[in-house]
Design an enzyme around this catalytic site. Structure first.
Site, PDB file in Angstrom:
ATOM      1  N   THR A  16     -81.739  16.165  12.133  1.00 16.78           N
ATOM      2  CA  THR A  16     -83.057  15.574  11.888  1.00 16.78           C
ATOM      3  C   THR A  16     -83.005  14.324  11.019  1.00 16.78           C
ATOM      4  O   THR A  16     -83.741  13.359  11.254  1.00 16.78           O
ATOM      5  CB  THR A  16     -83.948  16.621  11.180  1.00 16.78           C
ATOM      6  OG1 THR A  16     -84.127  17.709  12.073  1.00 16.78           O
ATOM      7  CG2 THR A  16     -85.291  16.065  10.788  1.00 16.78           C
ATOM      8  N   ASP A  61     -78.259  17.097  18.120  1.00 16.53           N
ATOM      9  CA  ASP A  61     -79.076  18.112  17.461  1.00 16.53           C
ATOM     10  C   ASP A  61     -78.101  19.259  17.255  1.00 16.53           C
ATOM     11  O   ASP A  61     -77.365  19.630  18.185  1.00 16.53           O
ATOM     12  CB  ASP A  61     -80.216  18.530  18.399  1.00 16.53           C
ATOM     13  CG  ASP A  61     -81.187  19.492  17.727  1.00 16.53           C
ATOM     14  OD1 ASP A  61     -80.723  20.527  17.210  1.00 16.53           O
ATOM     15  OD2 ASP A  61     -82.391  19.207  17.727  1.00 16.53           O
ATOM     16  N   SER A  62     -78.044  19.850  16.062  1.00 19.53           N
ATOM     17  CA  SER A  62     -76.973  20.830  15.819  1.00 19.53           C
ATOM     18  C   SER A  62     -77.142  22.081  16.671  1.00 19.53           C
ATOM     19  O   SER A  62     -76.203  22.867  16.807  1.00 19.53           O
ATOM     20  CB  SER A  62     -76.855  21.168  14.335  1.00 19.53           C
ATOM     21  OG  SER A  62     -77.909  21.978  13.902  1.00 19.53           O
ATOM     22  N   ASP A  94     -79.864  23.344  11.644  1.00 19.50           N
ATOM     23  CA  ASP A  94     -79.923  24.602  12.401  1.00 19.50           C
ATOM     24  C   ASP A  94     -78.596  25.357  12.413  1.00 19.50           C
ATOM     25  O   ASP A  94     -78.571  26.578  12.275  1.00 19.50           O
ATOM     26  CB  ASP A  94     -80.390  24.349  13.847  1.00 19.50           C
ATOM     27  CG  ASP A  94     -81.860  23.963  13.910  1.00 19.50           C
ATOM     28  OD1 ASP A  94     -82.588  24.191  12.916  1.00 19.50           O
ATOM     29  OD2 ASP A  94     -82.304  23.441  14.956  1.00 19.50           O
ATOM     30  N   CYS A 277     -79.189  41.654   6.404  1.00 18.83           N
ATOM     31  CA  CYS A 277     -79.816  41.260   5.131  1.00 18.83           C
ATOM     32  C   CYS A 277     -79.148  39.997   4.599  1.00 18.83           C
ATOM     33  O   CYS A 277     -77.944  39.799   4.771  1.00 18.83           O
ATOM     34  CB  CYS A 277     -79.639  42.353   4.092  1.00 18.83           C
ATOM     35  SG  CYS A 277     -80.491  43.856   4.520  1.00 18.83           S
TER      36      CYS A 277
HETATM   37  N1  ASP Z   1     -82.734  20.758  15.127  1.00 23.20           N
HETATM   38  C1  ASP Z   1     -82.264  19.995  13.992  1.00 23.20           C
HETATM   39  C2  ASP Z   1     -80.751  20.101  13.961  1.00 23.20           C
HETATM   40  O1  ASP Z   1     -80.256  21.116  13.597  1.00 23.20           O
HETATM   41  C3  ASP Z   1     -82.871  20.503  12.740  1.00 23.20           C
HETATM   42  C4  ASP Z   1     -82.485  19.769  11.471  1.00 23.20           C
HETATM   43  O2  ASP Z   1     -81.571  18.973  11.407  1.00 23.20           O
HETATM   44  O3  ASP Z   1     -83.129  20.054  10.432  1.00 23.20           O
HETATM   45  O4  ASP Z   1     -80.065  19.177  14.330  1.00 23.20           O
END
Ligand code: ASP
Length: 343
Positions: A16, A61-62, A94, A277
């Site tokens: 992001t 995007d991860s 992510d 958990c």
């Molecule tokens: N979907 C994005 C990612 O993991 C979310 C982020 O970076 O906060 O690349």
């Protein structure tokens, strides 16, 4: 160190932080981070480490990342290890905990900091948390000398293989349920060196995995059926992280469920018991419902996160070790990911 300034490699993998909004939502944007970094006066100051940007293409995007991406990132760090005092990996949140965990197993001997960071809001947003994350991560990577893979987020430096993404809209997106923060970055940066892993040999091997194993994670839920387990454990699966309740419990009265797991472990699938958990540890044998798992050959993941367990399983199996050794090493602390049981 060049002219007294620490050198940091900033490796942009995606996330992001460097995304822009398109008509189908946020997506990676080539060149955006380079332009942004070049516009930050705080990064050129003499009291900051000097940074060099390297972009891993394509930016992702991860959620699109897979084990080959962990290997690519580790490969760049290993190849450029001698040139820099520390490394920052700019990454999506992510799957950041998976990549950080994987890097901790792929870089044995690490003697310099590798700091993963990203942000909840893109740098295109005026309230983005990314700007401070970049500045502090570069500072931590260049100055702390910590010999481990960490995540810097919301003023805390966490051990990478102990961290989990716990929130998707608060700025404090990461937490570490079983290990304290390695550093707090308030107005003063406090690094807790006493908690850190001792530096490795500093000699990184070329990152090469002879094999690409099939591993999976399965979250236990009330009503889970043996048939589902049977499907998941079909060949060629070699490793399974079973995400169980509480202290490592799963249905103990369902003979078909336990029978399916037993067939898997007898076939050589390494099945690891990790808790759903966020904090606490698996204690196989504390309840009858976890004794049953131990009886069918499931091994304890102790206090590892499922992210650490999955990536560890992947890396051990990928390096071609035999099942006995993988089972033994899964219960040992290899990179600060597990607290051995005190007997
Ligand atoms: N979907 C994005 C990612 O993991 C979310 C982020 O970076 O906060 O690349």
């Amino acid at each position: 160190m060049k002219d007294g300034r620490a050198q940091v490699l900033v490796l942009h993998a995606g996330g992001t932080i460097g995304m822009v909004q398109g008509h189908e939502g946020f997506g990676p944007s080539d060149g955006f981070l380079a332009t942004y970094l070049a516009s930050m006066p705080e990064l050129t100051r003499a009291d900051m480490p000097e940074h060099t940007l390297s972009v891993l293409e394509p930016l992702l995007d991860s959620a699109d990342m897979a084990p080959d991406d962990w290997v690519r990132i580790a490969g760049v760090i290993a190849a450029r290890y001698a040139e820099f005092d520390g490394f920052v990996v700019v990454h999506g949140t992510d799957t950041m905990a998976y990549t950080a965990s994987a890097l901790s197993f792929l870089l044995p001997g690490l003697g310099k900091p590798v700091v993963l960071t990203g942000s909840q809001l893109s740098l295109t947003d005026p309230r983005s948390d990314g700007r401070e994350h970049l500045v502090t991560s570069i500072l931590l990577a260049g100055t702390t000398g910590l010999a481990e893979v960490c995540i810097y987020f919301a003023q805390r430096l966490l051990r990478g293989n102990r961290a989990q993404k716990v929130h998707n809209d608060r700025f404090a997106a990461f937490d570490s349920g079983n290990f304290p923060a390695l550093a707090h970055a308030g107005t003063v940066i406090e690094v807790r060196h006493s908690l850190a892993i001792p530096p490795g040999t500093g000699l990184l091997q070329r990152v090469e995995l002879p094999h690409r194993p099939e591993v999976a994670a399965l979250r236990i839920f009330p009503g889970i059926r043996a048939g589902l387990i049977e499907k998941v454990i079909e060949a060629p699966l070699e490793g399974l992280v079973l995400e169980t309740y509480g202290a490592g419990n799963a249905p103990g009265r369902d003979a078909a469920f336990l029978g399916a797991l037993e067939r898997a472990t007898k076939r050589g699938v390494v099945v690891v018991n990790c808790s759903q958990c966020h904090g606490g540890r698996v204690r196989q044998g504390l309840y009858q419902t976890s004794s049953a798992l131990a009886r069918v050959g499931v091994i304890s993941g102790h206090d590892m996160t499922p992210e650490a367990a999955l990536t560890k399983l992947y890396c051990l199996l990928a390096s071609g070790l035999d099942v006995r050794t993988v089972r033994a090493q899964m219960e040992q602390d290899l990179a600060g990911e597990l607290t051995p049981l005190q007997r």
